[in-house]
Scaffold this motif. Structure first.
Motif, PDB file in Angstrom:
ATOM      1  N   ASN A  26       0.834  -1.201   0.000  1.00  0.00           N
ATOM      2  CA  ASN A  26       0.000   0.000   0.000  1.00  0.00           C
ATOM      3  C   ASN A  26       0.867   1.249   0.000  1.00  0.00           C
ATOM      4  OD1 ASN A  26       0.850  -0.656   2.633  1.00  0.00           O
ATOM      5  ND2 ASN A  26      -0.875   0.423   3.559  1.00  0.00           N
ATOM      6  N   TYR A  27       0.263   2.411  -0.090  1.00  0.00           N
ATOM      7  CA  TYR A  27       0.937   3.688  -0.314  1.00  0.00           C
ATOM      8  C   TYR A  27       1.690   3.689  -1.654  1.00  0.00           C
ATOM      9  CZ  TYR A  27       0.090   4.916   4.598  1.00  0.00           C
ATOM     10  OH  TYR A  27      -0.499   5.199   5.818  1.00  0.00           O
ATOM     11  N   VAL A  28       1.306   2.763  -2.556  1.00  0.00           N
ATOM     12  CA  VAL A  28       1.973   2.590  -3.860  1.00  0.00           C
ATOM     13  C   VAL A  28       3.470   2.361  -3.608  1.00  0.00           C
ATOM     14  CG1 VAL A  28       2.209   3.468  -6.214  1.00  0.00           C
ATOM     15  CG2 VAL A  28       0.296   4.238  -4.792  1.00  0.00           C
ATOM     16  N   SER A  71       7.737   4.642  -1.475  1.00  0.00           N
ATOM     17  CA  SER A  71       6.299   4.864  -1.318  1.00  0.00           C
ATOM     18  C   SER A  71       5.951   6.176  -2.005  1.00  0.00           C
ATOM     19  CB  SER A  71       5.909   4.933   0.162  1.00  0.00           C
ATOM     20  OG  SER A  71       6.104   3.689   0.803  1.00  0.00           O
ATOM     21  N   LEU A  72       5.076   6.093  -2.988  1.00  0.00           N
ATOM     22  CA  LEU A  72       4.682   7.305  -3.701  1.00  0.00           C
ATOM     23  C   LEU A  72       3.935   8.256  -2.788  1.00  0.00           C
ATOM     24  CD1 LEU A  72       4.416   8.919  -6.342  1.00  0.00           C
ATOM     25  CD2 LEU A  72       2.316   7.608  -6.815  1.00  0.00           C
ATOM     26  N   ASN A 116       8.426   8.773   0.167  1.00  0.00           N
ATOM     27  CA  ASN A 116       9.825   8.529   0.505  1.00  0.00           C
ATOM     28  C   ASN A 116      10.355   7.369  -0.324  1.00  0.00           C
ATOM     29  OD1 ASN A 116       9.752   5.871   2.281  1.00  0.00           O
ATOM     30  ND2 ASN A 116       8.018   7.150   2.935  1.00  0.00           N
ATOM     31  N   ALA A 117      11.678   7.268  -0.413  1.00  0.00           N
ATOM     32  CA  ALA A 117      12.307   6.190  -1.176  1.00  0.00           C
ATOM     33  C   ALA A 117      13.708   5.953  -0.637  1.00  0.00           C
ATOM     34  CB  ALA A 117      12.364   6.535  -2.660  1.00  0.00           C
ATOM     35  N   ARG A 118      14.155   4.723  -0.813  1.00  0.00           N
ATOM     36  CA  ARG A 118      15.514   4.359  -0.387  1.00  0.00           C
ATOM     37  C   ARG A 118      16.024   3.252  -1.289  1.00  0.00           C
ATOM     38  NH1 ARG A 118      17.705   0.489   3.181  1.00  0.00           N
ATOM     39  NH2 ARG A 118      19.688   1.131   4.128  1.00  0.00           N
ATOM     40  N   SER A 119      17.226   3.457  -1.847  1.00  0.00           N
ATOM     41  CA  SER A 119      17.888   2.462  -2.690  1.00  0.00           C
ATOM     42  C   SER A 119      19.287   2.228  -2.146  1.00  0.00           C
ATOM     43  CB  SER A 119      17.966   2.933  -4.145  1.00  0.00           C
ATOM     44  OG  SER A 119      16.668   3.180  -4.659  1.00  0.00           O
ATOM     45  N   SER A 178       4.189   9.596  11.382  1.00  0.00           N
ATOM     46  CA  SER A 178       4.653   8.441  10.617  1.00  0.00           C
ATOM     47  C   SER A 178       3.540   7.896   9.732  1.00  0.00           C
ATOM     48  CB  SER A 178       5.121   7.343  11.568  1.00  0.00           C
ATOM     49  OG  SER A 178       4.015   6.817  12.291  1.00  0.00           O
ATOM     50  N   GLN A 179       3.920   7.030   8.810  1.00  0.00           N
ATOM     51  CA  GLN A 179       2.930   6.288   8.039  1.00  0.00           C
ATOM     52  C   GLN A 179       2.168   5.341   8.956  1.00  0.00           C
ATOM     53  OE1 GLN A 179       5.338   4.350   5.048  1.00  0.00           O
ATOM     54  NE2 GLN A 179       4.645   5.741   3.437  1.00  0.00           N
TER      55      GLN A 179
END
Length: 555
Positions: A111-113, A140-141, A152-155, A542-543
């Motif tokens: 969820n949250y794409v 998460s889109l 947010n995103a993390r790679s 937070s989410q």
């Protein structure tokens, strides 16, 4: 002459006879009469001749002759039919090694794409060289505030190698990380800001080379780490940190040894202004060991060039440490020391990614800290460590909302001494290959003071928790079902402008995987399983529950 001698001898014998009879001749008025003694030396004694008779023993009769033995030798020939065994001898072949499935790929969606992907690669069964590579991405889109404004995103890409030698090992590590966040801590408005205008992206690159001994005790040994970190953000800010960290060990004799810990770093940050910093540490200690007692004593010397008003370029603190092994289950210890902790932009953004560009960097000074505790084994299944510490902290940083950058945090440094108390306890346990777990609990008390050392009212250690509890659990049921769980509690967080502390944080994360076959599996990851909209940093909720499900494949 002989006559005179014999006469004298006879006179003495006569006197002895008179003495025994009670008569004393010297008192006899008549005196001694004349006498003559004659001794004949030529007198002979004659004996008759003895009659001796001897009878001879007759000789024994000769034994009769014995007839010689007669020997007869005969040859015997045995004939056997050839043996024809029906059982063939067993020949053992080398048992094939079981196949390892140490490599895997994962893919999922939530969820949250939120797409998720991960891969892990490594070599197999090489005692001399080991390498592994790890790749991971999760984004998460949408987020908890205004959808894409809080995405947010993390790679992550990491590569490490380890080479084993006769005397030690060499480890190399390379890594790259990309983290994207949004500054969504802005005040509520009818028209939210454009997502791209509040987006922040961090690029982090790190490299490390480490040399370690093989664990055998020798007269002299050492460790050495060389590190380099680079970080840049979307707005052009950069920081480079490079340096060395190592230790030396020298065994002097049975009771004494010497240790030397050293570190040196250079850093340069370029943002609105440029800042060049250096940090060097030298910590020599002497170790005394006698039986179950170990005592360390030395100094901790630090050099830096921080520019706070009351900061000195050189610090000198004592280092005294002692421990006594009562049993394997009880090892009390004590430590007194002082230290300076290096603070970098890289460290701060990993702790709080919503820091503004105007945040200054200064090291944290700990003039004195005393630690008392005990540690030991819990039978054969675990380990514990518990104790208390109290000390003073200077130039300690606290997060406060920036007055000039909306939704960003600034750093407030307290140049006076802050009293910090910590009571802690930690337990780790392991049940074979099935269960592993740990539990850590901390209680903190802070007291900020003015320049005269008097306590301050209504001035707190902003965003510092007073209670912290973390539990980690890993369960492996026959390599069929895998479970990782993390539970944490944070409480007593006080932020500027709020009359009361923030609501306690109760967070639970679970990762579960079921292997349908040795290669194919399905997994489910849950974050914030209790579905609470908790806040750790002011204005940043937070989410809620985040669920990611997917499949995995091992090879």
């Amino acid at each position: 002459m002989k006559r005179i001698f014999l006469w004298s001898l006879g006179l003495c014998l006569s006197y002895m006879g008179y003495a025994q009879s009670g008569n004393n001749p010297w008192e006899d008025p008549r005196g001694i009469e004349d006498a003559e003694i004659v001794i004949e030396k030529k007198r002979e004694i004659e004996l008759p001749t003895a009659n001796r008779q001897y009878n001879k023993v007759p000789p024994l009769p000769a034994p009769p002759a014995i007839a010689p033995f007669q020997y007869s030798f005969q040859e015997f020939t045995y004939g056997l039919a050839p043996l024809k065994p029906r059982v063939r001898p067993l020949t053992l072949s080398d048992e094939p090694l079981s196949k390892l499935y140490g490599n895997y790929v994962k893919a999922g969606f939530g969820n949250y794409v939120t797409p998720y992907a991960a891969a892990h690669l490594s070599n197999k069964r090489n005692p001399d060289v080991a390498w592994n590579a790890h790749l991971e991405h999760q984004s998460s889109l949408n987020g908890p505030v205004d959808s894409s404004n809080s995405g947010n995103a993390r790679s992550l890409v990491a590569l490490s190698t380890r080479t084993m030698g006769q005397k030690g090992s060499l480890r190399t590590t390379l890594g790259y990380e990309r983290q994207m966040v949004h500054y969504y801590g802005y005040p509520e408005t009818d028209i939210p800001p454009i997502s791209d205008s509040i987006r922040q992206v961090y690029h982090r690159f790190g490299a490390e080379i480490a040399i370690r001994p093989n664990g055998e005790r020798v007269k002299a040994d050492y460790t050495l780490d060389a590190r380099y970190n680079f970080q840049a953000d979307r707005f052009g800010a950069q920081e480079q940190v490079g340096g060395l960290k190592g230790s030396l060990f020298l065994d002097i004799n049975e009771d004494f040894s010497a240790e030397l810990a050293l570190a040196g770093y250079l850093s340069q940050r370029a943002d609105l202004t440029e800042q060049f910093r250096y940090y060097a540490q030298l910590q020599p200690v002497v170790v005394y060991t006698r039986g179950d007692l170990e005592v360390k004593g030395g100094v901790n010397v630090i050099f830096d060039n921080d520019t706070l008003a009351n900061t000195n370029p050189t610090y000198l603190y004592p280092v005294v440490q002692a421990k006594y092994t009562v049993t394997d289950a009880l090892v009390p210890y004590a430590k007194l020391w002082g230290n300076v902790e290096m603070v970098t932009w890289h460290r701060l953004t990993q702790e709080n990614p919503w820091i503004g560009r105007e945040a200054a960097l200064n090291n944290t000074v700990i003039p004195i800290e005393v630690i008392l505790g005990a540690q030991g084994a819990l039978g054969t299944i675990g380990y514990y460590d518990a104790g208390v510490s109290i000390g003073t902290v200077r130039n300690w940083y606290f997060y406060t909302l920036s007055d000039t950058e909306t939704g960003r945090f600034d750093l407030e440094y307290d140049q006076n001494n802050t009293t910090r108390f910590n009571a802690f306890g930690e337990i780790t346990a392991k049940g074979g290959e099935i269960f592993r777990g740990s539990l850590r609990a901390d209680y903190y008390f802070y007291q900020r003071r003015d320049g005269l050392g008097e306590p301050l009212d209504a001035v707190y250690a902003w965003h510092r928790p007073q209670v912290s509890l973390t539990a980690l659990t890993q369960v492996n049921l026959g390599d069929k079902f895998l479970l990782d769980a993390k539970a944490s509690i944070l409480g007593g967080i006080i932020v500027p402008g709020e009359a009361e502390a923030l609501a306690p944080i109760y967070d639970l994360g679970v990762k579960a995987e079921y292997r349908v076959t040795q290669r194919l599996g399905v997994f489910a990851n849950f974050s914030n399983l209790l579905n609470q909209n908790w806040v750790q940093y002011q204005n940043y909720p937070s989410q809620n529950l985040l669920f990611i499900g997917g499949v995995s494949y091992a090879f």
